[in-house]
Scaffold this active site. Structure first.
Site, PDB file in Angstrom:
ATOM      1  CB  THR A 120       2.608   0.214   5.977  1.00  0.00           C
ATOM      2  OG1 THR A 120       1.225  -0.038   6.235  1.00  0.00           O
ATOM      3  CG2 THR A 120       3.405  -0.232   7.187  1.00  0.00           C
ATOM      4  CG  ASP A 132      -2.241  -0.651   7.897  1.00  0.00           C
ATOM      5  OD1 ASP A 132      -3.199   0.121   7.981  1.00  0.00           O
ATOM      6  OD2 ASP A 132      -2.115  -1.495   6.999  1.00  0.00           O
ATOM      7  NE  ARG A 177      -4.059   2.834   0.889  1.00  0.00           N
ATOM      8  CZ  ARG A 177      -3.313   2.040   1.644  1.00  0.00           C
ATOM      9  NH1 ARG A 177      -2.195   2.471   2.157  1.00  0.00           N
ATOM     10  NH2 ARG A 177      -3.690   0.805   1.875  1.00  0.00           N
ATOM     11  N   GLY A 231       0.833  -1.208   0.000  1.00  0.00           N
ATOM     12  CA  GLY A 231       0.000   0.000   0.000  1.00  0.00           C
ATOM     13  C   GLY A 231       0.863   1.251   0.000  1.00  0.00           C
ATOM     14  CG  ASP A 259       0.662  -3.437  10.049  1.00  0.00           C
ATOM     15  OD1 ASP A 259       1.584  -2.846   9.439  1.00  0.00           O
ATOM     16  OD2 ASP A 259      -0.162  -4.157   9.467  1.00  0.00           O
ATOM     17  NE  ARG A 306      -1.813  -4.400  -2.207  1.00  0.00           N
ATOM     18  CZ  ARG A 306      -1.588  -3.882  -1.014  1.00  0.00           C
ATOM     19  NH1 ARG A 306      -0.703  -4.416  -0.202  1.00  0.00           N
ATOM     20  NH2 ARG A 306      -2.248  -2.838  -0.595  1.00  0.00           N
ATOM     21  CG  ASP A 310       3.629  -7.363   7.491  1.00  0.00           C
ATOM     22  OD1 ASP A 310       2.999  -6.773   6.596  1.00  0.00           O
ATOM     23  OD2 ASP A 310       3.080  -8.080   8.345  1.00  0.00           O
ATOM     24  NE  ARG A 312      -6.581  -5.725   4.459  1.00  0.00           N
ATOM     25  CZ  ARG A 312      -6.020  -4.918   3.573  1.00  0.00           C
ATOM     26  NH1 ARG A 312      -6.756  -4.037   2.947  1.00  0.00           N
ATOM     27  NH2 ARG A 312      -4.733  -4.981   3.302  1.00  0.00           N
TER      28      ARG A 312
HETATM   29  P1  ATP Z   1       0.824  -2.882   3.385  1.00  0.00           P
HETATM   30  O1  ATP Z   1       0.992  -3.270   4.822  1.00  0.00           O
HETATM   31  O2  ATP Z   1       0.796  -1.420   3.186  1.00  0.00           O
HETATM   32  O3  ATP Z   1      -0.295  -3.614   2.705  1.00  0.00           O
HETATM   33  P2  ATP Z   1       2.731  -4.828   2.436  1.00  0.00           P
HETATM   34  O4  ATP Z   1       4.139  -4.714   2.006  1.00  0.00           O
HETATM   35  O5  ATP Z   1       2.467  -5.668   3.655  1.00  0.00           O
HETATM   36  O6  ATP Z   1       2.175  -3.349   2.621  1.00  0.00           O
HETATM   37  P3  ATP Z   1       1.588  -6.845   0.695  1.00  0.00           P
HETATM   38  O7  ATP Z   1       0.530  -6.738  -0.349  1.00  0.00           O
HETATM   39  O8  ATP Z   1       1.370  -7.795   1.803  1.00  0.00           O
HETATM   40  O9  ATP Z   1       1.832  -5.357   1.224  1.00  0.00           O
HETATM   41  O10 ATP Z   1       2.958  -7.266  -0.023  1.00  0.00           O
HETATM   42  C1  ATP Z   1       3.454  -6.541  -1.141  1.00  0.00           C
HETATM   43  C2  ATP Z   1       4.086  -7.513  -2.122  1.00  0.00           C
HETATM   44  O11 ATP Z   1       5.149  -8.227  -1.472  1.00  0.00           O
HETATM   45  C3  ATP Z   1       3.165  -8.621  -2.644  1.00  0.00           C
HETATM   46  O12 ATP Z   1       2.358  -8.196  -3.724  1.00  0.00           O
HETATM   47  C4  ATP Z   1       4.157  -9.683  -3.075  1.00  0.00           C
HETATM   48  O13 ATP Z   1       4.699  -9.403  -4.341  1.00  0.00           O
HETATM   49  C5  ATP Z   1       5.252  -9.543  -2.020  1.00  0.00           C
HETATM   50  N1  ATP Z   1       5.029 -10.556  -0.972  1.00  0.00           N
HETATM   51  C6  ATP Z   1       4.109 -10.537   0.010  1.00  0.00           C
HETATM   52  N2  ATP Z   1       4.166 -11.654   0.768  1.00  0.00           N
HETATM   53  C7  ATP Z   1       5.153 -12.411   0.241  1.00  0.00           C
HETATM   54  C8  ATP Z   1       5.701 -13.684   0.567  1.00  0.00           C
HETATM   55  N3  ATP Z   1       5.242 -14.419   1.574  1.00  0.00           N
HETATM   56  N4  ATP Z   1       6.711 -14.138  -0.204  1.00  0.00           N
HETATM   57  C9  ATP Z   1       7.197 -13.415  -1.235  1.00  0.00           C
HETATM   58  N5  ATP Z   1       6.703 -12.213  -1.589  1.00  0.00           N
HETATM   59  C10 ATP Z   1       5.709 -11.712  -0.883  1.00  0.00           C
END
Ligand code: ATP
Length: 321
Positions: free
Chosen positions: A129, A131, A255, A15, A133, A76, A107, A175
């Site tokens: 992020t 959040d 955001r 995000g 979190d 994503r 994360d 969430r």
């Molecule tokens: P936010 O907390 O703002 O949503 P985020 O980094 O946690 O941010 P995610 O959508 O969970 O957002 O992850 C972003 C991208 O990281 C995913 O689209 C994917 O490409 C990669 N990713 C997430 N989880 C994994 C995983 N377990 N293994 C490999 N790549 C991952």
């Protein structure tokens, strides 16, 4: 022997969060100060797989410190979670001659970054992020700005709630974490805060509202989106209290906006730290702030721990309401 770094890459993932642009600027300018070449990949890991990148220099990151979102865009990518997808990304980094990568995200993004490290890529993360979190850091980039946006919006709702003697249910982001809701609740003087971590007892809240409302001209309930739907909460409260209830879902507006002073400062400090970590040969870790110190935390810790809510702050919010 530490491998000499000549070229670094960066990307924004997950995000978007206000302050990502300030980070892109600070990473690029500090890396240039350290005589490094800088590559920016568009659309996070998706762009890494598609080899969609741009060379960055001092001029190309001018005029963006005050802009929300990310000029490198975010996305994503499911393909990145597959072995062929990840191998494509690694090959692209090799072909361009990238020595180290900085991932700005949440994360989930650091799970991906950790997977790259396991396959031999030198990579560090910057927590970005709204959040807030992410385990291991007190703050992530974007959280403070989002909180300030929420305060501004809720103040406006409070004005009308007060004028018309209204009960409002306001849904904020979160969430799986109530961190935004708790902090917003304290900062906006909400009467009740509903979060995913604590079971919602609407009958209890309705009884309190009935007693509490005498002499009060407004009641504000803040709901984290992961705790319940604001419209469901409003319908139940209306039934139980017998008073008109209005709903406001703040949504994506949370955001946006120009980053706060805190997010700009954090971006500058995290960016310097991330570049220094790469120069020192470090990998598989995230920049973090603990107390007033900028430190690094292993990805292993970040992805295997859930950030706890501040239960004392949650309690205090209700004492003060
Ligand atoms: P936010 O907390 O703002 O949503 P985020 O980094 O946690 O941010 P995610 O959508 O969970 O957002 O992850 C972003 C991208 O990281 C995913 O689209 C994917 O490409 C990669 N990713 C997430 N989880 C994994 C995983 N377990 N293994 C490999 N790549 C991952």
């Amino acid at each position: 022997m530490i491998k000499e770094i000549k070229k670094i890459a960066l990307l924004t993932s997950g995000g978007d969060a206000s302050g990502m642009n300030a980070s892109i600027r600070a990473i690029t300018r500090y890396a240039k100060y350290k005589s490094l070449e800088v590559v920016g990949f568009y659309e996070g890991f998706k762009g890494l797989i598609a080899n969609n990148y741009v060379m960055l220099d001092q001029a190309s990151v001018g005029g963006i410190i005050d802009r929300g979102g990310t000029i490198l865009y975010s996305a994503r990518s499911e393909e990145f979670k597959t072995e062929p997808g990840m191998q494509k990304a690694i090959q692209n980094l090799k072909n361009i001659g990238v020595d180290g990568l900085i991932v700005i995200g949440g994360d989930g993004s650091f799970r991906g970054a950790h997977d790259l490290h396991i396959r031999g890529v030198q990579v560090v993360g910057i927590p970005g992020t709204i959040d807030n979190d992410i385990a291991g850091t007190d703050y992530s980039i974007g959280f403070d700005t989002a909180l300030n946006v929420i305060i501004d919006l809720v103040s406006k709702i409070r004005d009308t709630a007060f004028s018309h003697d209204r009960l409002f249910v306001i849904e904020v982001m979160g969430r799986s974490s109530g961190i935004i809701a708790i902090n917003a609740g304290v900062a906006c003087a909400a009467d009740y805060i509903l979060i995913p971590e604590v079971e919602v007892d609407l009958v209890k809240i309705a009884t309190k509202i009935k007693n509490h409302r005498q002499g009060k001209r407004h009641t504000l309930i803040i709901v984290a989106e992961g705790a319940a739907k604001a419209s469901d909460v409003a319908a139940s409260i209306k039934l139980l209290v017998g008073h008109e209830v209005r709903v406001s879902v703040l949504g994506h507006i949370q955001r946006g906006g120009s980053p706060s002073a805190m997010d700009r400062l954090l971006s500058a400090e995290f960016s310097k730290k991330a570049v220094d970590l790469l120069i020192k040969g470090e990998s598989d870790c995230m920049t973090a702030i603990q107390g007033k110190k900028i430190v690094s935390v292993p990805f292993e810790y970040v992805i295997n721990n859930k950030k706890e809510i501040d239960r004392e702050l949650y309690k205090l919010a209700h004492v003060l309401s």
